[in-house]
Scaffold this motif. Structure first.
Motif, mmCIF file in Angstrom:
data_model
loop_
_atom_site.group_PDB
_atom_site.id
_atom_site.type_symbol
_atom_site.label_atom_id
_atom_site.label_comp_id
_atom_site.label_asym_id
_atom_site.label_seq_id
_atom_site.Cartn_x
_atom_site.Cartn_y
_atom_site.Cartn_z
ATOM 1 N N ASP A 144 0.841 -1.201 0.000
ATOM 2 C CA ASP A 144 0.000 0.000 0.000
ATOM 3 C C ASP A 144 0.876 1.251 0.000
ATOM 4 N N GLY A 145 0.328 2.327 -0.506
ATOM 5 C CA GLY A 145 0.985 3.621 -0.415
ATOM 6 C C GLY A 145 2.161 3.823 -1.344
ATOM 7 N N VAL A 146 2.301 2.970 -2.348
ATOM 8 C CA VAL A 146 3.389 3.128 -3.317
ATOM 9 C C VAL A 146 2.888 4.002 -4.459
ATOM 10 N N SER A 147 3.647 5.027 -4.800
ATOM 11 C CA SER A 147 3.200 5.963 -5.827
ATOM 12 C C SER A 147 3.289 5.357 -7.226
ATOM 13 N N TYR A 148 2.502 5.917 -8.117
ATOM 14 C CA TYR A 148 2.551 5.498 -9.523
ATOM 15 C C TYR A 148 3.938 5.736 -10.098
ATOM 16 N N ASP A 149 4.556 6.851 -9.760
ATOM 17 C CA ASP A 149 5.886 7.163 -10.287
ATOM 18 C C ASP A 149 6.914 6.121 -9.858
ATOM 19 N N ASP A 150 6.818 5.656 -8.611
ATOM 20 C CA ASP A 150 7.765 4.652 -8.144
ATOM 21 C C ASP A 150 7.547 3.323 -8.864
ATOM 22 N N ARG A 151 6.304 2.946 -9.058
ATOM 23 C CA ARG A 151 6.038 1.706 -9.801
ATOM 24 C C ARG A 151 6.532 1.833 -11.241
ATOM 25 N N LEU A 152 6.353 3.010 -11.817
ATOM 26 C CA LEU A 152 6.808 3.225 -13.185
ATOM 27 C C LEU A 152 8.332 3.181 -13.280
ATOM 28 N N ALA A 153 9.022 3.709 -12.269
ATOM 29 C CA ALA A 153 10.486 3.682 -12.266
ATOM 30 C C ALA A 153 11.006 2.246 -12.271
ATOM 31 N N LEU A 154 10.375 1.380 -11.483
ATOM 32 C CA LEU A 154 10.784 -0.029 -11.467
ATOM 33 C C LEU A 154 10.472 -0.704 -12.792
ATOM 34 N N LYS A 155 9.281 -0.498 -13.296
ATOM 35 C CA LYS A 155 8.895 -1.115 -14.568
ATOM 36 C C LYS A 155 9.822 -0.684 -15.691
ATOM 37 N N SER A 156 10.185 0.599 -15.704
ATOM 38 C CA SER A 156 11.040 1.127 -16.764
ATOM 39 C C SER A 156 12.380 0.406 -16.830
ATOM 40 N N VAL A 157 12.987 0.173 -15.677
ATOM 41 C CA VAL A 157 14.312 -0.442 -15.695
ATOM 42 C C VAL A 157 14.234 -1.949 -15.872
ATOM 43 N N MET A 216 19.046 3.539 -6.035
ATOM 44 C CA MET A 216 18.673 2.192 -5.647
ATOM 45 C C MET A 216 17.161 2.079 -5.563
ATOM 46 N N ILE A 217 16.647 0.977 -6.074
ATOM 47 C CA ILE A 217 15.237 0.631 -5.924
ATOM 48 C C ILE A 217 15.182 -0.666 -5.119
ATOM 49 N N LYS A 218 14.527 -0.626 -3.958
ATOM 50 C CA LYS A 218 14.407 -1.796 -3.100
ATOM 51 C C LYS A 218 13.014 -2.380 -3.279
ATOM 52 N N VAL A 219 12.984 -3.666 -3.614
ATOM 53 C CA VAL A 219 11.728 -4.300 -4.020
ATOM 54 C C VAL A 219 11.396 -5.437 -3.063
ATOM 55 N N GLY A 220 10.178 -5.373 -2.482
ATOM 56 C CA GLY A 220 9.736 -6.416 -1.573
ATOM 57 C C GLY A 220 10.278 -6.218 -0.170
ATOM 58 N N ALA A 267 8.653 -1.283 3.250
ATOM 59 C CA ALA A 267 7.864 -0.450 2.344
ATOM 60 C C ALA A 267 7.237 -1.236 1.196
ATOM 61 N N GLY A 268 7.809 -2.373 0.823
ATOM 62 C CA GLY A 268 7.325 -3.118 -0.337
ATOM 63 C C GLY A 268 7.982 -2.660 -1.621
ATOM 64 N N LEU A 269 8.101 -1.355 -1.788
ATOM 65 C CA LEU A 269 8.811 -0.773 -2.930
ATOM 66 C C LEU A 269 9.302 0.608 -2.519
ATOM 67 N N ALA A 270 10.597 0.826 -2.579
ATOM 68 C CA ALA A 270 11.181 2.115 -2.197
ATOM 69 C C ALA A 270 12.164 2.552 -3.271
ATOM 70 N N VAL A 271 11.952 3.736 -3.804
ATOM 71 C CA VAL A 271 12.823 4.301 -4.836
ATOM 72 C C VAL A 271 13.584 5.471 -4.209
ATOM 73 N N GLU A 289 16.324 -5.393 4.041
ATOM 74 C CA GLU A 289 15.235 -4.519 3.619
ATOM 75 C C GLU A 289 14.523 -4.883 2.321
ATOM 76 N N ALA A 290 14.880 -5.929 1.611
ATOM 77 C CA ALA A 290 14.234 -6.195 0.333
ATOM 78 C C ALA A 290 14.448 -7.645 -0.079
ATOM 79 N N SER A 291 13.610 -8.101 -1.022
ATOM 80 C CA SER A 291 13.836 -9.417 -1.633
ATOM 81 C C SER A 291 14.842 -9.310 -2.772
ATOM 82 N N TYR A 292 14.812 -8.180 -3.472
ATOM 83 C CA TYR A 292 15.892 -7.853 -4.401
ATOM 84 C C TYR A 292 15.998 -6.344 -4.507
ATOM 85 N N THR A 293 17.143 -5.888 -4.910
ATOM 86 C CA THR A 293 17.327 -4.471 -5.197
ATOM 87 C C THR A 293 17.908 -4.328 -6.595
ATOM 88 N N VAL A 294 17.638 -3.193 -7.194
ATOM 89 C CA VAL A 294 18.214 -2.889 -8.497
ATOM 90 C C VAL A 294 18.788 -1.478 -8.433
#
Length: 227
Positions: free
Chosen positions: A74-87, A108-112, A116-120, A211-216
């Motif tokens: 919850d609470g993850v912005s569209y821009d943050d989701r788009l940043a992950l999808k883009s890369v 760094m993008i921390k995923v899972g 936070a679940g997703l942090a950019v 803090e994450a399941s994977y980071t990019v």
């Protein structure tokens, strides 16, 4: 045996799966001949610890879990989701080592994970240089830093074996099997670098210590460092 990366098609969303694969026929023979020409100390397989090799082997699990956790967060912005999808959707192209060199902005993008679940994160400074005959990566700003050698893997990727540091602490070498430490604050970092079609770079870290399941780590375009 080489560590190869492929990006799944649109039906799989932005999941990128990393798989162990072998070439066959003439391509395999050519690859094996090229590998035999590399001195032992330049082979990541001769340096990586068993724990880090396991993290690479289970990278597809990390990606699947991280993306599931991020999608449910919850609470993850569209821009943050788009940043992950883009890369993660970006196509990898053959790595040109000369293209890697220099300063770039990186974030760094921390995923899972359990938080936070997703942090950019904002952009910091990264650079790749040549040190003692190796490509050498450094994240030079921000509180969480790291540095380490990049090793030849295949046409589309390089393997990063790195060690984290914090703030202005001195850089440390990647820890060998004998010295390996499971303290999450100083645990080795292992990643797969790709050069992307649009000129950016990414390094994917499966199963990071914190803090994450994977980071990019996403590198912006050449010369876009913020230092």
């Amino acid at each position: 045996m080489r560590f190869k990366a492929r990006t799944l098609g649109a039906g799989a969303g932005f999941l990128a799966a990393l798989i162990w694969a072998t070439a066959s026929g003439p391509a395999r023979a050519q690859e094996e001949a090229a590998q035999r020409s590399i001195p032992d100390e330049y082979r990541w397989e001769n340096v990586i610890t068993d724990f880090d090799k396991s993290r690479l082997e289970r990278a597809d699990e990390a990606l699947a879990l991280g993306n599931e956790e991020a999608a449910a967060a919850d609470g993850v912005s569209y821009d943050d989701r788009l940043a992950l999808k883009s890369v993660m959707d970006a196509k990898a192209v053959p790595v040109d080592d000369s293209h890697l060199l220099g300063w770039r902005g990186c974030r760094m993008i921390k995923v899972g994970g359990r938080f936070a679940g997703l942090a950019v994160y904002p952009f910091f400074d990264c650079r790749i240089t040549v040190v003692d005959g190796f490509l050498f990566f450094e994240k030079r700003s921000g509180s969480q830093r790291m540095s380490g050698r990049l090793y030849q893997n295949d046409a589309l990727s390089r393997i990063l074996l790195a060690a984290p540091t914090y703030n202005d602490a001195p850089q440390r070498p990647y820890m060998s099997e004998a010295d390996e430490n499971t303290d999450p604050q100083i645990q080795n970092a292992v990643g797969v670098l790709n050069q992307l079609e649009d000129g950016r770079l990414r390094i994917l870290f499966p199963w990071p210590a914190l803090e994450a399941s994977y980071t990019v780590l996403v590198f912006d375009f050449p010369g876009d460092a913020v230092h």
